[in-house]
Design a protein around this motif. Structure first.
Motif, PDB file in Angstrom:
ATOM      1  N   ALA A  41       0.830  -1.205   0.000  1.00 18.87           N
ATOM      2  CA  ALA A  41       0.000   0.000   0.000  1.00 18.87           C
ATOM      3  C   ALA A  41       0.866   1.257   0.000  1.00 18.87           C
ATOM      4  CB  ALA A  41      -0.938  -0.006   1.211  1.00 18.87           C
ATOM      5  N   ALA A  42       1.936   1.262   0.785  1.00 16.83           N
ATOM      6  CA  ALA A  42       2.845   2.415   0.824  1.00 16.83           C
ATOM      7  C   ALA A  42       3.464   2.645  -0.553  1.00 16.83           C
ATOM      8  CB  ALA A  42       3.929   2.206   1.880  1.00 16.83           C
ATOM      9  N   ARG A  45       0.812   3.998  -3.026  1.00 18.22           N
ATOM     10  CA  ARG A  45       0.483   5.410  -2.765  1.00 18.22           C
ATOM     11  C   ARG A  45       1.495   6.351  -3.414  1.00 18.22           C
ATOM     12  NH1 ARG A  45      -0.840   3.493   2.368  1.00 18.22           N
ATOM     13  NH2 ARG A  45       1.143   4.162   3.263  1.00 18.22           N
ATOM     14  N   ARG A  46       2.727   5.871  -3.578  1.00 17.31           N
ATOM     15  CA  ARG A  46       3.762   6.714  -4.192  1.00 17.31           C
ATOM     16  C   ARG A  46       3.977   6.403  -5.666  1.00 17.31           C
ATOM     17  NH1 ARG A  46       8.400   7.661   0.400  1.00 17.31           N
ATOM     18  NH2 ARG A  46       6.945   7.789   2.152  1.00 17.31           N
ATOM     19  N   ASP A 123       5.942   3.613   5.710  1.00 18.73           N
ATOM     20  CA  ASP A 123       6.246   4.865   5.013  1.00 18.73           C
ATOM     21  C   ASP A 123       7.668   5.320   5.332  1.00 18.73           C
ATOM     22  OD1 ASP A 123       3.814   5.245   3.617  1.00 18.73           O
ATOM     23  OD2 ASP A 123       2.866   6.031   5.430  1.00 18.73           O
TER      24      ASP A 123
END
Length: 144
Positions: A41-42, A45-46, A123
């Motif tokens: 997920a991290a 997101r980027r 993150d």
């Protein structure tokens, strides 16, 4: 996470055909599994693409195959030193050994394992992976 970040940055800098990037673990546990969903997920997101990554264990062939072998922390580095043929030990380094971020207090070059923490830990590790990837690829690019 480091593998995805390194591969992406290598592609962005035109180095994808110059470097071969893979990842493997040193401790028994999750071999053959997909990455932790919080790490995935991290990355997503980027804007990173995961691909079909599965975990695997470090093999003896890895020490022959790769010119540089990076451990995320001193514990994994010690584990690799135990299985690495002595004549190839010069290939072993810490991931952040090529330059620690300014936010690092200098006491350790370890990338923390976020597994037992929360999403914020992933993150933070992604921040370190991005920083380390830039340092590693700059070092490789500077080689003759």
């Amino acid at each position: 996470m480091a593998q995805v970040v390194l591969k992406t940055h290598a592609a962005r800098t035109g180095m994808a055909s110059t470097v071969s990037i893979d990842s493997a673990g040193t401790h028994a546990g999750h071999f053959g599994e997909k990455p932790d969903p919080r790490g995935e997920a991290a990355l997503l997101r980027r804007g990173y693409e995961m691909g079909r990554i599965r975990s695997r264990k470090v093999s003896e062939q890895d020490f022959e195959r790769f010119d540089v072998i990076l451990a995320m922390d001193t514990s994994n580095l010690a584990s690799m030193r135990q299985i690495c043929p002595p004549e190839l030990a010069h290939k072993l380094n810490l991931f952040l050994e090529f330059g620690a971020p300014a936010t690092n207090d200098g006491s350790t070059l370890d990338v923390p394992d976020p597994y037992y923490g929360n999403a914020a830990g992933f993150d933070r590790v992604l921040d370190l992976c991005e920083f380390g990837a830039r340092q590693i690829l700059a070092r490789i690019n500077a080689l003759p």
